[in-house]
Design a protein around this motif. Structure first.
Motif, PDB file in Angstrom:
ATOM      1  N   PHE A 107       0.824  -1.203   0.000  1.00  0.00           N
ATOM      2  CA  PHE A 107       0.000   0.000   0.000  1.00  0.00           C
ATOM      3  C   PHE A 107       0.863   1.259   0.000  1.00  0.00           C
ATOM      4  CE2 PHE A 107      -3.895  -2.305   1.453  1.00  0.00           C
ATOM      5  CZ  PHE A 107      -4.777  -1.745   0.552  1.00  0.00           C
ATOM      6  N   LEU A 108       1.940   1.262   0.773  1.00  0.00           N
ATOM      7  CA  LEU A 108       2.827   2.420   0.796  1.00  0.00           C
ATOM      8  C   LEU A 108       3.394   2.698  -0.588  1.00  0.00           C
ATOM      9  CD1 LEU A 108       4.799   1.965   4.149  1.00  0.00           C
ATOM     10  CD2 LEU A 108       3.146   3.756   3.605  1.00  0.00           C
ATOM     11  N   ASP A 109       3.798   1.640  -1.297  1.00  0.00           N
ATOM     12  CA  ASP A 109       4.315   1.823  -2.653  1.00  0.00           C
ATOM     13  C   ASP A 109       3.229   2.323  -3.597  1.00  0.00           C
ATOM     14  OD1 ASP A 109       6.884   1.115  -2.010  1.00  0.00           O
ATOM     15  OD2 ASP A 109       6.731  -0.944  -2.760  1.00  0.00           O
ATOM     16  N   TRP A 110       1.994   1.850  -3.412  1.00  0.00           N
ATOM     17  CA  TRP A 110       0.906   2.258  -4.307  1.00  0.00           C
ATOM     18  C   TRP A 110       0.543   3.729  -4.098  1.00  0.00           C
ATOM     19  CZ3 TRP A 110      -4.162   3.971  -4.625  1.00  0.00           C
ATOM     20  CH2 TRP A 110      -4.816   3.741  -5.850  1.00  0.00           C
ATOM     21  N   TYR A 111       0.456   4.146  -2.829  1.00  0.00           N
ATOM     22  CA  TYR A 111       0.070   5.520  -2.531  1.00  0.00           C
ATOM     23  C   TYR A 111       1.235   6.504  -2.643  1.00  0.00           C
ATOM     24  CZ  TYR A 111      -4.699   4.588  -0.914  1.00  0.00           C
ATOM     25  OH  TYR A 111      -6.034   4.256  -0.856  1.00  0.00           O
ATOM     26  N   HIS A 112       2.452   6.032  -2.415  1.00  0.00           N
ATOM     27  CA  HIS A 112       3.604   6.940  -2.362  1.00  0.00           C
ATOM     28  C   HIS A 112       4.773   6.437  -3.211  1.00  0.00           C
ATOM     29  CE1 HIS A 112       1.660   9.204   0.838  1.00  0.00           C
ATOM     30  NE2 HIS A 112       1.450   8.070   1.483  1.00  0.00           N
ATOM     31  N   PRO A 113       4.566   6.195  -4.503  1.00  0.00           N
ATOM     32  CA  PRO A 113       5.695   5.781  -5.334  1.00  0.00           C
ATOM     33  C   PRO A 113       6.764   6.866  -5.434  1.00  0.00           C
ATOM     34  CG  PRO A 113       3.808   6.326  -6.713  1.00  0.00           C
ATOM     35  CD  PRO A 113       3.320   6.329  -5.287  1.00  0.00           C
ATOM     36  N   ASP A 114       6.355   8.120  -5.162  1.00  0.00           N
ATOM     37  CA  ASP A 114       7.298   9.241  -5.201  1.00  0.00           C
ATOM     38  C   ASP A 114       8.343   9.159  -4.096  1.00  0.00           C
ATOM     39  OD1 ASP A 114       4.807   9.711  -3.684  1.00  0.00           O
ATOM     40  OD2 ASP A 114       5.804  11.547  -3.044  1.00  0.00           O
ATOM     41  N   TRP A 115       8.078   8.346  -3.076  1.00  0.00           N
ATOM     42  CA  TRP A 115       9.080   8.162  -2.020  1.00  0.00           C
ATOM     43  C   TRP A 115      10.291   7.388  -2.525  1.00  0.00           C
ATOM     44  CZ3 TRP A 115       5.835   6.566   2.924  1.00  0.00           C
ATOM     45  CH2 TRP A 115       5.037   7.663   3.303  1.00  0.00           C
ATOM     46  N   LYS A 116      10.120   6.688  -3.648  1.00  0.00           N
ATOM     47  CA  LYS A 116      11.203   5.842  -4.154  1.00  0.00           C
ATOM     48  C   LYS A 116      11.858   6.383  -5.416  1.00  0.00           C
ATOM     49  CE  LYS A 116      10.038   1.459  -1.982  1.00  0.00           C
ATOM     50  NZ  LYS A 116       9.791   0.008  -2.169  1.00  0.00           N
ATOM     51  N   LYS A 127       3.929   1.779  -8.861  1.00  0.00           N
ATOM     52  CA  LYS A 127       2.512   1.672  -8.508  1.00  0.00           C
ATOM     53  C   LYS A 127       1.892   0.436  -9.141  1.00  0.00           C
ATOM     54  CE  LYS A 127      -1.527   4.613  -7.925  1.00  0.00           C
ATOM     55  NZ  LYS A 127      -1.986   6.019  -7.936  1.00  0.00           N
ATOM     56  N   GLY A 128       2.265   0.134 -10.390  1.00  0.00           N
ATOM     57  CA  GLY A 128       1.752  -1.062 -11.038  1.00  0.00           C
ATOM     58  C   GLY A 128       2.200  -2.330 -10.335  1.00  0.00           C
ATOM     59  N   ALA A 129       3.468  -2.378  -9.947  1.00  0.00           N
ATOM     60  CA  ALA A 129       3.984  -3.546  -9.226  1.00  0.00           C
ATOM     61  C   ALA A 129       3.301  -3.698  -7.876  1.00  0.00           C
ATOM     62  CB  ALA A 129       5.496  -3.428  -9.054  1.00  0.00           C
ATOM     63  N   ALA A 130       3.040  -2.555  -7.209  1.00  0.00           N
ATOM     64  CA  ALA A 130       2.370  -2.599  -5.905  1.00  0.00           C
ATOM     65  C   ALA A 130       0.949  -3.143  -6.042  1.00  0.00           C
ATOM     66  CB  ALA A 130       2.348  -1.208  -5.277  1.00  0.00           C
ATOM     67  N   LEU A 134      -0.463  -6.431  -4.188  1.00  0.00           N
ATOM     68  CA  LEU A 134      -1.652  -6.414  -3.333  1.00  0.00           C
ATOM     69  C   LEU A 134      -2.647  -7.482  -3.762  1.00  0.00           C
ATOM     70  CD1 LEU A 134      -2.094  -2.571  -2.890  1.00  0.00           C
ATOM     71  CD2 LEU A 134      -1.810  -4.233  -1.042  1.00  0.00           C
ATOM     72  N   ALA A 135      -2.823  -7.664  -5.064  1.00  0.00           N
ATOM     73  CA  ALA A 135      -3.721  -8.712  -5.542  1.00  0.00           C
ATOM     74  C   ALA A 135      -3.197 -10.088  -5.150  1.00  0.00           C
ATOM     75  CB  ALA A 135      -3.884  -8.608  -7.056  1.00  0.00           C
TER      76      ALA A 135
END
Length: 213
Positions: A107-116, A127-130, A134-135
């Motif tokens: 979830f952190l990667d999905w909501y905040h990909p800009d952190w990386k 975001k796509g990988a996140a 999650l699925a």
């Protein structure tokens, strides 16, 4: 009295709902994330990672949401929010750890990909990988849960609260977690509970508008 540092809709949802289930006295302290209050020196004395939530028990701070949930359950065994022992306790710890170490991280990667990554193309890949992770994680939960309205066959626990928090987080995704029937059943039984409703009211948040019912 406990003090819970929170921001609306954050991971503080689970420990606050637990405090409401327990009936413990607590003070709710809002952290202004827009003003980067969580990056300030005073907050980082409580949590050096600058993340939310933090539970303060007297002058004793606890951070990491799963640790806070386990601490509250152990401090209040009368609330029966965590199995006392045996295989049910092992499953409780297994799913709580899975939800925080795998699902929450995605979830952190999905909501905040800009952190990386700073560039839009790289963020889209993250975001796509996140979303795919999650699925995958949702399918692991779906296959592992016993069915019915709880994470554990033994009945209601803090794991139900934690999973329901994650279900709400997924409300804006193409594949919200409630598409998996066992996960949806847990959330459907948990979010209407009076304690969960009081938590949402005090945080000023609502359930998911697109919830299928």
């Amino acid at each position: 009295m406990y003090k819970l540092f929170y921001s609306p809709g954050s991971a503080a949802m689970a420990p606050q709902a637990m405090l409401e289930e327990i009936g413990a006295a607590y003070e709710l302290i809002k952290v202004d994330t827009a003003a980067r209050q969580h990056d300030g020196a005073e907050y980082r004395k409580l949590n050096p990672n600058g993340r939310i939530p933090v539970l303060l028990d007297g002058d004793f701070p606890v951070f990491e949401t799963a640790a806070i949930c386990q601490y509250l359950a152990e401090q209040h065994p009368e609330a029966k929010l965590m199995p006392a022992g045996g295989q049910q306790r092992a499953l409780f710890l297994q799913w709580l750890t899975f939800m925080t170490n795998t699902v929450q991280v995605a979830f952190l990667d999905w909501y905040h990909p800009d952190w990386k990554l700073p560039d839009a193309a790289g963020q889209a890949l993250i975001k796509g990988a996140a979303g795919r992770e999650l699925a995958r994680a949702a399918q692991v939960l779906e296959e592992g849960l016993p069915g019915g309205s709880h994470v554990l066959a033994g009945g209601f626990s803090a794991a139900d609260i934690y999973l329901t928090m994650l279900v709400r987080w997924s409300r804006s995704m193409e594949q919200p977690l409630w598409l998996w029937p066992k996960i949806r059943a847990v959330a459907a039984a948990t979010y209407p509970r009076p304690a969960f409703q009081r938590m949402m009211q005090k945080q000023g948040i609502a359930w998911a508008d697109n919830w299928p019912g």
